[in-house]
Scaffold this motif. Structure first.
Motif, PDB file in Angstrom:
ATOM      1  N   MET A 408      28.758  46.450  15.916  1.00 38.11           N
ATOM      2  CA  MET A 408      28.078  47.684  16.309  1.00 38.11           C
ATOM      3  C   MET A 408      28.476  48.838  15.384  1.00 38.11           C
ATOM      4  N   ASN A 411      26.460  48.368  12.311  1.00 41.64           N
ATOM      5  CA  ASN A 411      25.060  48.719  12.559  1.00 41.64           C
ATOM      6  C   ASN A 411      24.860  50.228  12.522  1.00 41.64           C
ATOM      7  N   TYR A 412      25.832  50.959  13.047  1.00 43.82           N
ATOM      8  CA  TYR A 412      25.739  52.420  13.020  1.00 43.82           C
ATOM      9  C   TYR A 412      25.876  52.944  11.595  1.00 43.82           C
ATOM     10  N   ASP A 415      22.782  52.111   9.474  1.00 45.70           N
ATOM     11  CA  ASP A 415      21.492  52.583  10.011  1.00 45.70           C
ATOM     12  C   ASP A 415      20.630  51.428  10.510  1.00 45.70           C
ATOM     13  N   THR A 417      20.819  50.652  13.935  1.00 49.29           N
ATOM     14  CA  THR A 417      20.875  50.759  15.400  1.00 49.29           C
ATOM     15  C   THR A 417      19.487  50.648  16.030  1.00 49.29           C
ATOM     16  N   LYS A 757      20.938  42.476  11.793  1.00 48.51           N
ATOM     17  CA  LYS A 757      21.836  43.283  12.615  1.00 48.51           C
ATOM     18  C   LYS A 757      22.934  42.449  13.247  1.00 48.51           C
ATOM     19  N   ILE A 891      30.051  47.974  22.964  1.00 45.20           N
ATOM     20  CA  ILE A 891      29.812  49.107  22.065  1.00 45.20           C
ATOM     21  C   ILE A 891      30.967  50.091  22.214  1.00 45.20           C
ATOM     22  N   SER A 896      28.733  54.837  20.628  1.00 46.02           N
ATOM     23  CA  SER A 896      27.637  55.161  21.555  1.00 46.02           C
ATOM     24  C   SER A 896      27.391  56.663  21.589  1.00 46.02           C
ATOM     25  N   ILE A 899      25.516  57.563  18.362  1.00 44.00           N
ATOM     26  CA  ILE A 899      24.107  57.135  18.424  1.00 44.00           C
ATOM     27  C   ILE A 899      23.309  58.110  19.277  1.00 44.00           C
TER      28      ILE A 899
END
Length: 962
Positions: A408, A411-412, A415, A417, A757, A891, A896, A899
């Motif tokens: 995660m 992924n953040y 980019d 997400t 991802k 996450i 979080s 995001i």
């Protein structure tokens, strides 16, 4: 066969970025140089094809209308397809530039340039997230956590790679799917670097896959040298669509690959990402450093970046497992002299005479001769082993949760997400083989319908009804044809039969090794040397394991090829479906191949041997082998360690180093033989795409994942028998990371970057192995080791609460007069005295009992305890693993929050944009209204503003967004 190839690269033309490719043609050369020229380029992508056409002269296109040498229609058809395909690429907005003055014999290149407008169009179509002008601060930890992080950064600074992408970032640009209508939102201050080389090569490759080639002079892949029926050809023109994947599969082109950024070593080499990766990632001298994962992702794409990130997390998590495993092993070493059962076995005063290990040739033997085996077994079979099994089960659950959190975070940072698999459906083109099968099915369907209409007499009295039938038939023919389970049923049946057959082959090989062990043990027992006879178990076990290792390595390669063939005949529609089916088959076959010998030793050896006087025989001649008096755990440890270390050393490392080097040498010698005498001079002047053409093609990540998943099974499934498995896995992975890195940077063509991802189906396989490991370790502790029998004896049968007498308790007695005819030892006086009673390991009634040799009550007590332990251990560890899964959120909290912050900032950005548009519109309307109104003076008081004539009306809404 002669071949051609294409290479793609990026160069700057004026103020725009372009991505270039090249087509290669191998065949007879014209007397003069080829048309076109190749400048020195910087990397993105490549292709290759197959042709026997004669190149045109200087400055002429490929198809000049000049007289051509005799050729078959198959090669002529390929040439027409290339011409049509390249024409369609021009229509798609790409620019082509041929370079036929290549240094490779019989090879020419065609560079393909993607202008800025094409890059923007495709980025919008692919929904690529690009950085906007908006920047925001990343929330930082505060208080004690901030101080701890600061200290950790200072401590770990020497082991951090020296790359800009790896430094902690405090600011981040807001990303948004690219849109040409909203270009003002994006940071286009430097268009040259807005789309990096990875993104540009991905865009070009997507155009190549989407661009089709439908017209053919002759039928594709059909009979050599023979024209086909014109009606059939017209159908193929309508139905057949050949993108780059189909053209590669049919041999029209031979390769497709992005180009590397430049050279990675040598004098006067310009600085580039490839060189940086080589220095900070792909060298063995930086094995102690973290991986520059962000730079790996920037250069190779998200899918490969995720693989190396997962491998790094797995290797880091092996460190605590290795430390605990070493502690457990050292505990066994420290307590080996205090272990009462092994001391009793080594005590020659016990004078325990054991029954023969084989018929006739084997004689009676002293239990004290197995002293070394008993002492070695304690190193791995001790109370700490149970703790280590529980620890490793929780370790596996923690590892999976840690990876999900790390995933995660990536992924953040990358980019991803908002990236969903549905977006990949835009790019999920059907495979070439699937399109060919669909085309074949549609042609068969149409021919059958024509045959039916031909044999049905025309109804002259009802022409309207005939017209309706014809129209309905046409509608059915135009329906999209798909492959159903009926079309794939023969392939499914072949898959099932083949997999069952190959599993049976694996079992047969294991059975053959068992027969070898039995025969070798009997043969060594007849040896006159006492030292040979005393080491029969070690010799037989070691040689049998080496045979198993060689067979496993050979069958792994065979099963990999068979799994690919079985997947091909299923004709999956997409590459993703093909990859998942291939992974499942390959993993199933390699799992059975790697672990079957270990499963045999752990759960079957010594379980079905019978007893003296009533042994179980294979093929009525080979007596089933027994475990040593100390149990089969030591033999399981030897089996596991040799297979695990052998696979890692030979298959994973030597093969990965040796085979690419050998292939590279063969290609070099082949080119040297084909090239002119000034070969060395030509090599020095080669362009980037020519050098990359000689590299090994990228074959996917499946082999890389597979070897790590099999290793993960060795670390978790039988860790109760080999606590040092995590340590050897850690040492292997430290080398494996740099070995794979060097292979990707120096030995392979640059892969096409793929967005992803997660690690896909591999995560589910890891979870399955983790769950299975709990069950297997429960059975290993319960049934393979002597942990449960010791507990039962200690709490039920021990007279003084100690382990004294345990060995005698586990041995049953046998009267040698009860041997079957022809099974007694040939030399009963081998020990120097006559034996009346011999002992064997089992829980049975003594010969002086009424029910002699029947299973005793002790056996049932131990069996009940073993089953109870399996149930309690399995449920307790499963509960603890699920608890760990529940406690640790998937996450991270800070991610979080970031995001959510990005979403709020994005809404604010668009709200502000709409407000600006509204204000601009109102200002423009006000100016237009003032232009149309007459001037305000005392001659025209009505044209004056309301402020001069009365109060201004109130407005409820003054712009903004509803």
């Amino acid at each position: 066969m002669p071949s051609a190839s294409m290479a793609c690269t990026s160069e700057m033309a004026g103020a725009r970025w372009t991505t270039s490719w090249c087509t290669i043609t191998r065949g007879p050369r014209a007397a003069g140089p080829w048309s076109g020229g190749c400048s020195t380029l910087t990397p993105p992508l490549g292709l290759a094809a197959s042709s026997r056409t004669t190149p045109a002269g200087q400055g002429a296109p490929l198809d000049t209308g000049l007289a051509e040498p005799p050729m078959d229609y198959h090669e002529d058809d390929k040439r027409f397809r290339r011409e049509e395909y390249e024409g369609n690429l021009l229509e798609a907005g790409l620019e082509l530039e041929r370079d036929e003055d290549t240094k490779l014999h019989g090879v020419g290149f065609v560079k393909i340039h993607a202008p800025w407008n094409v890059l923007c169009r495709e980025a919008e179509f692919l929904k690529l997230k690009m950085p906007t002008k908006k920047m925001y601060h990343i929330n930082e930890t505060r208080g004690l956590l901030k101080k701890i992080n600061s200290v950790l950064q200072k401590i770990t600074d020497p082991i951090q790679p020296k790359v800009a992408e790896h430094r902690p970032q405090t600011m981040k640009r807001l990303s948004y799917p690219f849109s040409r209508e909203k270009q003002h939102l994006f940071d286009l201050s430097d268009k040259d670097s807005f789309f990096d080389s990875k993104t540009r090569s991905t865009i070009v490759y997507e155009i190549l896959k989407r661009t089709t080639c439908t017209k053919a002079k002759y039928s594709m892949g059909q009979g050599e040298g023979r024209k086909k029926d014109s009606a059939l050809l017209s159908k193929r023109r309508k139905c057949g669509k050949y993108g780059i994947t189909s053209l590669l599969a049919n041999g029209v082109y031979a390769a497709a690959y992005p180009l590397h950024d430049g050279d990675y070593e040598g004098e006067n080499v310009e600085f580039n990402d490839r060189k940086l990766l080589y220095e900070e990632w792909a060298c063995y001298g930086v094995f102690y450093k973290y991986q520059p994962i962000d730079l790996v992702r920037k250069y190779f794409g998200e899918k490969i970046g995720l693989y190396f990130a997962w491998l790094g997390v797995y290797t880091q998590m092996l460190i605590p497992a290795s430390i605990v495993g070493i502690i457990v092993f050292l505990y066994g070493c420290a307590t080996v002299d205090e272990n009462i059962p092994s001391m009793e076995m080594c005590d020659q005063r016990q004078n325990i005479t054991m029954c023969p290990l084989c018929d006739k040739t084997c004689s009676y033997w002293k239990m004290s001769s197995a002293c070394a085996t008993a002492r070695a077994s304690h190193l791995f079979d001790n109370p700490a082993t149970v703790f280590f099994s529980v620890f490793m089960a929780l370790w596996a659950a923690t590892f999976m949760e840690h990876w999900k959190r790390k995933q995660m975070r990536l992924n953040y940072r990358w980019d991803l997400t908002g990236f969903e698999e549905e977006e990949e459906a835009v790019k999920d083109h059907p495979r070439a083989e699937y399109e060919a099968r669909v085309l074949e099915k549609s042609l068969k369907k149409e021919s059958k319908n024509k045959e039916k209409r031909r044999h049905i007499p025309e109804e002259s009295t009802n022409k309207w009804k005939q017209r309706v039938k014809t129209a309905m038939a046409g509608v059915k023919l135009t329906d999209k044809v798909k492959l159903t389970w009926r079309d794939r049923f023969p392939a499914y049946l072949t898959n099932l039969v083949s997999i069952i057959f190959m599993i049976a082959v694996t079992f047969a090989i294991v059975l053959g090794v068992i027969i070898y062990r039995i025969s070798m043990a009997a043969a060594l027992a007849m040896n006159s040397s006492p030292s040979v006879r005393s080491n029969i178990r070690v010799t037989v076990t070691a040689t049998a394991v080496i045979i198993n290792l060689v067979v496993i390595i050979l069958l792994d390669e065979v099963y990999g090829c068979i799994a690919r063939w079985l997947t091909k005949i299923e004709v999956p529609k997409t590459e993703k479906s093909f990859e998942e089916r291939l992974i499942f088959k390959a993993f199933l076959l390699k799992f059975v191949n790697s672990y079957t010998p270990i499963f045999y030793v752990a759960f079957f050896k010594g379980r079905f041997v019978g007893r003296p006087g009533d042994y179980v025989y294979i093929f009525r001649s080979f007596r089933m082998e027994e475990c040593a008096p100390g149990g089969c755990l030591m033999e399981l440890c030897i089996q596991l360690s040799i297979i695990m270390l052998g696979k890692q050393l030979i298959q994973n490392n030597l093969f990965e180093i040796g085979i690419p080097k050998m292939k590279k040498l063969i290609r070099y010698l082949k080119l040297k033989r084909q090239s002119p005498p000034d070969h060395e001079e030509c090599v020095k002047r080669k362009q980037r795409y020519e050098v990359d053409y000689n590299l090994e093609p990228f074959a996917g990540l499946t082999p890389e994942y597979m070897e790590m998943i099999i290793q993960f099974g060795f670390v978790t499934l039988f860790v109760a028998s080999f606590p040092l498995a995590p340590l050897f896995a850690l040492l292997n992975n430290i080398i494996e990371i740099r070995l794979d890195a060097k292979k990707f940077v120096t030995e392979l063509r640059r892969p096409v970057a793929v967005r992803a991802k997660d690690i896909g189906i591999w995560y589910n396989i890891l979870r399955g192995i983790g769950k299975l490991a709990v069950i297997i370790n429960a059975f290993v502790i319960s049934f393979t080791s002597d942990f449960i029998p010791r507990l039962v004896y200690l709490y039920m049968y021990s007279k003084n609460g100690t382990m004294h007498g345990f060995v005698n308790h586990t041995l049953s007695s046998f009267n040698v007069s009860d041997f079957q005819n022809g099974t007694a030892p040939n030399d009963p006086l081998d020990l120097g005295y006559e034996v009346q009673i011999c002992r064997y390991k089992d829980y049975r009634e003594p010969p002086w009992s009424e029910n002699k040799y029947d299973i005793s009550k002790d056996f049932w007590a131990v069996l009940a305890a073993r089953l109870a332990f399996v149930i309690v251990f399995q449920n307790l560890v499963m509960f603890m693993s699920d608890f760990v899964d529940w406690v640790i959120p998937d996450i991270p909290k800070d991610i979080s929050q970031q995001i959510h912050k990005e979403k709020v900032l994005m809404v604010e950005l668009f709200m502000r944009e709409e407000q600006d548009k509204q204000q601009l519109l109102e200002t423009w309307m006000e100016k237009e209204r003032q232009k149309d109104e007459p001037p305000c003076n005392h001659h025209n008081p009505k044209a004056c503003p309301d402020s001069l004539s009365g109060p201004a009306p109130s407005h409820a809404y003054h712009g903004g967004v509803l």
